[in-house]
Write an enzyme that holds these catalytic residues in place. Structure first.
Site, PDB file in Angstrom:
ATOM      1  N   TYR A 142       0.828  -1.205   0.000  1.00 36.23           N
ATOM      2  CA  TYR A 142       0.000   0.000   0.000  1.00 36.23           C
ATOM      3  C   TYR A 142       0.858   1.247   0.000  1.00 36.23           C
ATOM      4  CZ  TYR A 142       0.839   0.937   5.001  1.00 36.23           C
ATOM      5  OH  TYR A 142       1.414   1.232   6.209  1.00 36.23           O
ATOM      6  N   ARG A 157       8.024   3.996  -4.917  1.00 37.06           N
ATOM      7  CA  ARG A 157       8.152   3.041  -3.809  1.00 37.06           C
ATOM      8  C   ARG A 157       7.145   1.902  -3.966  1.00 37.06           C
ATOM      9  NH1 ARG A 157       7.642   5.260   2.183  1.00 37.06           N
ATOM     10  NH2 ARG A 157       5.471   5.409   1.550  1.00 37.06           N
ATOM     11  N   LYS A 201       6.469  -2.045   1.866  1.00 36.51           N
ATOM     12  CA  LYS A 201       5.300  -1.442   2.539  1.00 36.51           C
ATOM     13  C   LYS A 201       4.089  -2.362   2.413  1.00 36.51           C
ATOM     14  CE  LYS A 201       3.260   3.154   3.191  1.00 36.51           C
ATOM     15  NZ  LYS A 201       3.385   3.219   4.641  1.00 36.51           N
ATOM     16  N   GLU A 221      12.040   2.708  14.256  1.00 40.65           N
ATOM     17  CA  GLU A 221      11.170   3.787  13.768  1.00 40.65           C
ATOM     18  C   GLU A 221       9.898   3.779  14.598  1.00 40.65           C
ATOM     19  OE1 GLU A 221       9.939   2.954   9.662  1.00 40.65           O
ATOM     20  OE2 GLU A 221      10.013   0.808  10.080  1.00 40.65           O
TER      21      GLU A 221
HETATM   22  N1  PDD Z   1       2.983   5.110   7.227  1.00 41.71           N
HETATM   23  N2  PDD Z   1       7.669   3.965   8.770  1.00 41.71           N
HETATM   24  C1  PDD Z   1       6.550   3.231   8.783  1.00 41.71           C
HETATM   25  C2  PDD Z   1       6.558   1.909   9.456  1.00 41.71           C
HETATM   26  C3  PDD Z   1       5.386   3.719   8.148  1.00 41.71           C
HETATM   27  O1  PDD Z   1       4.259   2.977   8.146  1.00 41.71           O
HETATM   28  C4  PDD Z   1       5.417   5.000   7.526  1.00 41.71           C
HETATM   29  C5  PDD Z   1       4.221   5.580   6.816  1.00 41.71           C
HETATM   30  C6  PDD Z   1       6.617   5.728   7.563  1.00 41.71           C
HETATM   31  C7  PDD Z   1       6.745   7.076   6.913  1.00 41.71           C
HETATM   32  O2  PDD Z   1       6.800   6.970   5.511  1.00 41.71           O
HETATM   33  P1  PDD Z   1       6.247   8.140   4.568  1.00 41.71           P
HETATM   34  O3  PDD Z   1       6.984   9.377   4.926  1.00 41.71           O
HETATM   35  O4  PDD Z   1       6.544   7.666   3.211  1.00 41.71           O
HETATM   36  O5  PDD Z   1       4.755   8.252   4.868  1.00 41.71           O
HETATM   37  C8  PDD Z   1       7.728   5.179   8.181  1.00 41.71           C
HETATM   38  C9  PDD Z   1       1.773   5.550   6.553  1.00 41.71           C
HETATM   39  C10 PDD Z   1       1.566   7.023   6.599  1.00 41.71           C
HETATM   40  C11 PDD Z   1       0.599   4.756   7.092  1.00 41.71           C
HETATM   41  O6  PDD Z   1       0.777   3.566   7.259  1.00 41.71           O
HETATM   42  O7  PDD Z   1      -0.484   5.321   7.295  1.00 41.71           O
END
Ligand code: PDD
Length: 282
Positions: free
Chosen positions: A34, A53, A148, A180
């Site tokens: 996703y 990505r 992801k 993270e």
């Molecule tokens: N999550 N790390 C994890 C585990 C994440 O799920 C996310 C983003 C990020 C930040 O990535 P980005 O800057 O590309 O959003 C880091 C999204 C927002 C979610 O699951 O809703």
């Protein structure tokens, strides 16, 4: 609230009518990837990077794409327009599609593509003004966090635990180092003003917001160190924050009950948030 228009495999439907098979491997195996892109002023932010990505996640799982990235982008834009959304999120998910339940990948999968929008105040929020609190939790996720996928139960458990303990979110810890957040990348600002965030590897998601923020820092000669940091370093840091598409740059003001800095959003954090917002709406 009015019913949203949801996209499912070629159709734009009222959300009540948007359905997917119970045999879908996304449902049965979390065999799905996703992306979440933010929408500000009716515009998708950093969407090209999200699509790149997405392609990488698909490639890592040998999952066929439902259509080209250009076609996906066209559907995304149509979704923003149909839902008349000014500020919020666009969620998109690709699964390996429906097949008889079998751990092995099906021979000729027909991938599913779904999308929906969600209204959310991202530019202005109480959390951004005041900062949020985190607790630490062991990082019990799998070892390919760079992909992801929708395997989000553990991050969900960790966030639930944080809420139970009266905090806002959890930062995950492996071998004493922060990996993270449950759904965001984690940072500290050291006493000498250096931004520290974990280096890219399979241990964390390669955040799109992370990349944009590190670029903003590099352009402004703000010092960056991409390395692991400990919980102890967070407690002794001048500032802490996280980044994600759904929250941009978010100040973190306490960890496991210990105040970070003076307990208010830090100056550099606030500046980065403003810079990010300025760049985003350009
Ligand atoms: N999550 N790390 C994890 C585990 C994440 O799920 C996310 C983003 C990020 C930040 O990535 P980005 O800057 O590309 O959003 C880091 C999204 C927002 C979610 O699951 O809703």
């Amino acid at each position: 609230m009015m019913s949203r228009t949801v996209y499912v495999n070629g159709e734009y439907l009222p959300e009540e009518d948007a359905k997917i098979s119970v045999f879908d491997r996304g449902f049965l195996f979390a065999d799905a990837v996703y992306e979440v892109a933010s929408i500000l002023g009716g515009k998708l932010i950093d969407n090209k990077a999200h699509l790149i990505r997405l392609q990488r996640s698909l490639d890592e799982l040998e999952m066929p794409a439902p259509c080209t990235l250009e076609e996906i982008e066209a559907i995304q834009l149509e979704m923003v327009s149909l839902n008349n959304i000014e500020e919020g999120l666009l969620y998109l998910q690709v699964t390996r599609g429906a097949a008889d339940r079998d751990f092995a990948y099906p021979k000729n999968p027909v991938p599913s593509l779904v999308m929906f929008t969600q209204e959310k105040k991202i530019a202005q929020s109480a959390a951004a003004d005041n900062g949020i609190s985190v607790i630490t939790q062991p990082d019990l996720r799998w070892d390919r966090r760079d992909i992801k996928t929708t395997q989000l139960l553990y991050p969900s458990m960790a966030k639930h635990e944080a809420k139970k303990q009266g905090a806002d979110d959890a930062w995950l810890v492996e071998d004493d180092f922060i990996t993270e957040g449950t759904s965001n990348n984690a940072y500290i600002v050291t006493q000498d003003g250096t931004i520290v965030t974990r280096q890219l590897s399979t241990e964390i998601l390669h955040g799109i917001t992370r990349k944009a923020v590190l670029n903003l820092c590099a352009e402004r000669q703000i010092k960056i160190e991409e390395r692991k940091f400990t919980v102890e370093e967070v407690k002794n840091a001048k500032e802490a924050f996280f980044t994600s598409a759904s929250a941009f740059v978010m100040p973190v003001v306490s960890i496991d009950g210990a105040t970070i800095g003076d307990g208010k959003p830090g100056e550099l954090t606030k500046r980065l948030r403003e810079l990010y917002l300025e760049e985003a709406v350009k």
